[in-house]
Design a protein around this motif. Sequence first.
Motif, PDB file in Angstrom:
ATOM      1  N   LEU A   1       0.682  -1.060   0.288  1.00 33.12           N
ATOM      2  CA  LEU A   1       0.111  -0.011  -0.101  1.00 33.12           C
ATOM      3  C   LEU A   1       1.276   1.075  -0.127  1.00 33.12           C
ATOM      4  O   LEU A   1       0.306   2.775  -0.251  1.00 33.12           O
ATOM      5  CB  LEU A   1      -0.887  -0.272   0.937  1.00 33.12           C
ATOM      6  CG  LEU A   1      -1.723  -0.919   1.244  1.00 33.12           C
ATOM      7  CD1 LEU A   1      -3.081  -1.266   2.451  1.00 33.12           C
ATOM      8  CD2 LEU A   1      -2.825  -1.069   0.085  1.00 33.12           C
ATOM      9  N   PHE A   2       2.436   0.597   0.091  1.00 32.46           N
ATOM     10  CA  PHE A   2       2.817   2.405   0.422  1.00 32.46           C
ATOM     11  C   PHE A   2       2.621   3.299  -0.954  1.00 32.46           C
ATOM     12  O   PHE A   2       2.488   4.631  -0.840  1.00 32.46           O
ATOM     13  CB  PHE A   2       4.376   1.881   0.155  1.00 32.46           C
ATOM     14  CG  PHE A   2       5.528   2.986   0.734  1.00 32.46           C
ATOM     15  CD1 PHE A   2       6.636   2.370   0.806  1.00 32.46           C
ATOM     16  CD2 PHE A   2       5.638   4.303   0.872  1.00 32.46           C
ATOM     17  CE1 PHE A   2       7.788   3.373   0.280  1.00 32.46           C
ATOM     18  CE2 PHE A   2       6.328   5.234   0.239  1.00 32.46           C
ATOM     19  CZ  PHE A   2       7.990   4.346   0.227  1.00 32.46           C
ATOM     20  N   PRO A   3       3.250   2.947  -2.016  1.00 34.42           N
ATOM     21  CA  PRO A   3       2.387   3.631  -3.651  1.00 34.42           C
ATOM     22  C   PRO A   3       1.016   4.112  -3.403  1.00 34.42           C
ATOM     23  O   PRO A   3       1.576   5.437  -3.669  1.00 34.42           O
ATOM     24  CB  PRO A   3       3.152   2.520  -4.709  1.00 34.42           C
ATOM     25  CG  PRO A   3       3.085   1.601  -4.515  1.00 34.42           C
ATOM     26  CD  PRO A   3       3.276   1.541  -2.659  1.00 34.42           C
ATOM     27  N   LEU A   4       0.149   3.590  -2.832  1.00 35.04           N
ATOM     28  CA  LEU A   4      -0.911   4.580  -3.218  1.00 35.04           C
ATOM     29  C   LEU A   4      -0.934   4.906  -1.747  1.00 35.04           C
ATOM     30  O   LEU A   4      -1.723   6.482  -2.341  1.00 35.04           O
ATOM     31  CB  LEU A   4      -1.906   3.147  -3.235  1.00 35.04           C
ATOM     32  CG  LEU A   4      -2.014   2.090  -4.186  1.00 35.04           C
ATOM     33  CD1 LEU A   4      -2.692   0.719  -3.410  1.00 35.04           C
ATOM     34  CD2 LEU A   4      -2.769   3.422  -5.270  1.00 35.04           C
TER      35      LEU A   4
ATOM     36  N   GLY B   1      -1.541   9.519  -1.974  1.00 41.39           N
ATOM     37  CA  GLY B   1      -2.710   9.678  -1.804  1.00 41.39           C
ATOM     38  C   GLY B   1      -4.830   9.065  -2.337  1.00 41.39           C
ATOM     39  O   GLY B   1      -5.170   9.071  -2.216  1.00 41.39           O
ATOM     40  N   MET B   2      -4.059   7.627  -3.152  1.00 42.46           N
ATOM     41  CA  MET B   2      -5.386   7.460  -3.717  1.00 42.46           C
ATOM     42  C   MET B   2      -5.007   5.753  -3.243  1.00 42.46           C
ATOM     43  O   MET B   2      -5.141   5.214  -4.054  1.00 42.46           O
ATOM     44  CB  MET B   2      -5.357   7.195  -5.350  1.00 42.46           C
ATOM     45  CG  MET B   2      -4.539   8.350  -5.513  1.00 42.46           C
ATOM     46  SD  MET B   2      -4.106   8.181  -7.661  1.00 42.46           S
ATOM     47  CE  MET B   2      -3.635   9.978  -8.338  1.00 42.46           C
ATOM     48  N   LEU B   3      -5.508   5.632  -1.643  1.00 43.66           N
ATOM     49  CA  LEU B   3      -5.638   4.760  -0.838  1.00 43.66           C
ATOM     50  C   LEU B   3      -7.042   3.373  -1.817  1.00 43.66           C
ATOM     51  O   LEU B   3      -7.303   2.089  -1.859  1.00 43.66           O
ATOM     52  CB  LEU B   3      -6.018   4.655   0.543  1.00 43.66           C
ATOM     53  CG  LEU B   3      -4.300   4.615   0.197  1.00 43.66           C
ATOM     54  CD1 LEU B   3      -4.290   4.856   2.429  1.00 43.66           C
ATOM     55  CD2 LEU B   3      -3.059   2.681   0.877  1.00 43.66           C
ATOM     56  N   GLY B   4      -8.229   4.472  -1.661  1.00 44.61           N
ATOM     57  CA  GLY B   4      -9.555   3.644  -1.524  1.00 44.61           C
ATOM     58  C   GLY B   4     -10.395   3.588  -3.086  1.00 44.61           C
ATOM     59  O   GLY B   4     -10.727   3.280  -3.510  1.00 44.61           O
ATOM     60  N   ARG B   5      -9.366   5.068  -4.061  1.00 44.88           N
ATOM     61  CA  ARG B   5      -9.292   4.281  -5.622  1.00 44.88           C
ATOM     62  C   ARG B   5      -9.291   3.313  -5.969  1.00 44.88           C
ATOM     63  O   ARG B   5      -9.806   3.113  -7.438  1.00 44.88           O
ATOM     64  CB  ARG B   5      -8.893   5.206  -5.833  1.00 44.88           C
ATOM     65  CG  ARG B   5      -9.357   6.044  -7.098  1.00 44.88           C
ATOM     66  CD  ARG B   5      -8.865   7.432  -7.903  1.00 44.88           C
ATOM     67  NE  ARG B   5      -8.527   7.451  -9.222  1.00 44.88           N
ATOM     68  CZ  ARG B   5      -7.560   8.185 -10.406  1.00 44.88           C
ATOM     69  NH1 ARG B   5      -6.784   9.644  -9.113  1.00 44.88           N
ATOM     70  NH2 ARG B   5      -7.377   8.461 -11.481  1.00 44.88           N
ATOM     71  N   PHE B   6      -8.398   2.073  -5.900  1.00 37.97           N
ATOM     72  CA  PHE B   6      -8.222   1.244  -7.371  1.00 37.97           C
ATOM     73  C   PHE B   6      -8.214   0.477  -6.522  1.00 37.97           C
ATOM     74  O   PHE B   6      -7.923   0.021  -5.416  1.00 37.97           O
ATOM     75  CB  PHE B   6      -6.038   1.451  -7.464  1.00 37.97           C
ATOM     76  CG  PHE B   6      -5.915   3.061  -8.119  1.00 37.97           C
ATOM     77  CD1 PHE B   6      -5.734   3.960  -7.442  1.00 37.97           C
ATOM     78  CD2 PHE B   6      -6.612   2.684  -9.790  1.00 37.97           C
ATOM     79  CE1 PHE B   6      -5.492   4.751  -8.073  1.00 37.97           C
ATOM     80  CE2 PHE B   6      -6.067   4.491 -10.512  1.00 37.97           C
ATOM     81  CZ  PHE B   6      -5.391   4.959  -9.364  1.00 37.97           C
TER      82      PHE B   6
END
Lengths: 385, 227
Positions: free
Chosen positions: A303-306, A310-315
């Motif tokens: 989850l580091f790159p997301l 700041g796009m954690l819940g998007r992908f």
Amino acid sequence: MAASSCRGVRSILRKYGSCGKSLCVSRSKTAPQLPVRQICLSSSLWKKNLAAAGPQKFTQEFINKQVEEFEVGKRHLANMMGEDPETFTQEDIDRSIAYLFPSGLFDKRARPIMKHPEQIFPKQTAVQWDAEGRPFHFLFYTGKQSYYSLLHDLYEKILAIERHQDKMRSKGLFTSDTKQIMLTGSRWLLKEEMEEHLVENVSDQDYTRLIQLMEKLLSMPYCSLEEEFVLKFRRQLEVQSSKQEIPVIQYDPQGVAFSVSDGRRKSAKASITLRDSGSGNVTINGKNYLRHFPILQDREQLLFPLHFVGMLGRFDIEGSVEGSGHSAQAGALRLAISRALLSFVSEGQVEKMRQAGLLTADPRIKERKKPGQEGARRKFTWKKR
Amino acid sequence: MAASVRYLLKPWTPSVCFVRWSRYNPYYLDPDPSKDAVPESELSVEEKELQELKTVSPIKAALSSDTSSAFSDPLISKFINMMMQDGNKILARGIMTQTLETIKRRQVEKYHKSPAAKRDEVECNPYAIFHQALENCKPIIGLASVQKGGKFYQVPVPLTDNRRRFLAMKWLITECRDNKHRRTHMYEKLSQELLAAFTNEGNVVKRKHDLHKMAEANRAYAHYRWW
């Protein structure tokens, strides 16, 4: 015995390159008969021992003739391919030769090439002594005349700057904050490039000494006097962020954007599909990432790159990974996710991700075991007797 | 040619063989995984130069233990690596998490038991406690063994920041491994030591004070230092 001593003398004379002298020394039988018309000669694109090549094998007239033939041949090639001879670049030449002479050889250096003679024939030292055998350069007998003359010039410049400093001090105009040379976007010439520049072999210690002297020159306050001299030995570095390969965004039949990319770490290979308009689900090898990575650190890495962009819940992440251990698999997946993210992120963000270390493939591998030691670093138990 | 990334990413062996070498070309700079960027105006001249250098240099890959989250602390990571034995990072990290949890529980218990006036003084953040305890354990001056005239003297010597941090962490870990009852867990003992060090009590802080006293006693030999 006389024959062997004669051979010995001949070999010594050949080594010290006295072919200019009028001795009855027979030329070595292995000297090649040069063909008149040469289009393809790939041997000199390899690294050559420049200084030991000895005095010129190709004369200047020969090389000039080759350049003329190259230009004429280039125009013929352009006409053959139906393109404009004026704007025919080297890339076009390469493309045309690859088309006209298709080759299945594996070694790229063995395939037909057509390049400017300056790139094919190695830079050679001209004959360094006159007809009487007296050398032209005063440092000839050092053996490395270009290198030592460069050091000599450099030291002259350092002394000149010191004299200038003393003059300014005597006038009372000495200041430490003078204009400094801009060095941020450039690097020193590498050892190989230095060898090419001096047309001589440069050893590691010589190279280090040269760079030390250059740094000494740069440490003096009035070094901007010699700016152009120093800049001749610097190469501009390109801005790194422009070199990232951004994967193409594809669209599936429902109109959802997704991108695919790969990543590797040690011997783990990972492949990722990053789908937009998701809800942060991560599936690895068909199962939830909580099942595949029971360790918290590995999930954090995924989850580091997301989190960074700041796009954690998007992908939604769908990935497959194989090989190596859990940490290497997590690292491979992290690299793949970062690469896939590049297509959804702005230019500034790409540079930030690169500076965070997300886009570099980790080159570290297990260090090999050495003979005479128990492991890579561990030595055998030392026994006194 | 050589300015391209592919050339620099090739597995690199140094031309003169050092004992400690890395797979990265020396041009590579260390990564900075933190998310928030400091605004331009607050940077000093050197930091601005470093920023410019970063745009043209390649950067190493981020380590597997670093993330951009607020919970990753470089000091804690260093301590976990020092506690780790035989590469068992999972165990070391587990011990650290349990230690922080134990510290939090104790402090919250203390918080609830204390009267309302004293509640503000009770520090409940385990990370703050760890940092302060480590600071309290760091020695200011150290001793070096110098040979002069056939004898070895213990000479007081200044320590670098890295060395001080290393000594503090090392003392904590050795103290918790050796001087405990066989049945107590590492995390219990560690949390006890950290809470004691936070208030300048405990064996580790005592060891630091002993070192300082030795340095003070050997003050006469300070001139034996030549560096």
